[in-house]
Design a protein around this motif. Structure first.
Motif: not given
Length: 159
Positions: A120-128
């Motif tokens: 889950e931490e590798q997905w960039l979308g939630p951070t972006l």
């Protein structure tokens, strides 16, 4: 600023309804996804999208587990960038007899994907997309079983 434009041409074979006055575009569409970043050459990958139809003249769009595979030097595989799930709902569908257009800009949160092997931490979308979301524009045409679309996602540069 980084602008990600996604172009997709695809087809599905679930459109056998004899009533051409009622839109019948719901289904899973598979095809090649081309991503252009800052006017670079497109990066292409195989992808599927899903359209659902909550009402006769509305569609919901889902691009699940979107992963950007950047090209490496000398034709080698480059960096894999898991983006996540892009969902845009309540899109107006305009047209008739198998020929439709749609466009919508919506402020959404890109959700983490659920593909095996990616945490889950590798997905960039939630951070972006942050807590406020990010404006995404989806625009396309549907002709029979074929769909052409563009998705524009403006990302702020991380530099």
């Amino acid at each position: 600023m980084l602008v990600c434009s996604v172009g997709l041409f695809t087809s599905c074979g679930d459109d056998d309804d004899d009533n051409n006055d009622k839109p019948d575009v719901a289904g899973t569409y598979a095809g090649n996804l081309g991503v252009t970043i800052d006017d670079s050459d497109p990066i292409t990958s195989s992808q599927t999208i899903e359209l659902t139809s909550p009402a006769e003249t509305k569609i919901n769009f889902t691009l699940k587990n979107f992963i950007l595979q950047a090209a490496g030097a000398g034709g080698e595989a480059g960096q894999t960038l898991p983006v996540g799930n892009i969902k845009i709902t309540d899109i107006d569908l305009v047209g008739s007899n198998g020929n439709y257009t749609f466009t919508k800009t919506s402020n959404i949160k890109i959700e983490a994907g659920d593909q095996a092997g990616i945490s889950e931490e590798q997905w960039l979308g939630p951070t972006l997309s942050g807590t406020a979301g990010i404006p995404i524009t989806v625009k396309g045409t549907i002709t029979g079983n074929d769909i052409k679309l563009n998705i524009t996602i403006p990302f702020m540069s991380m530099n």
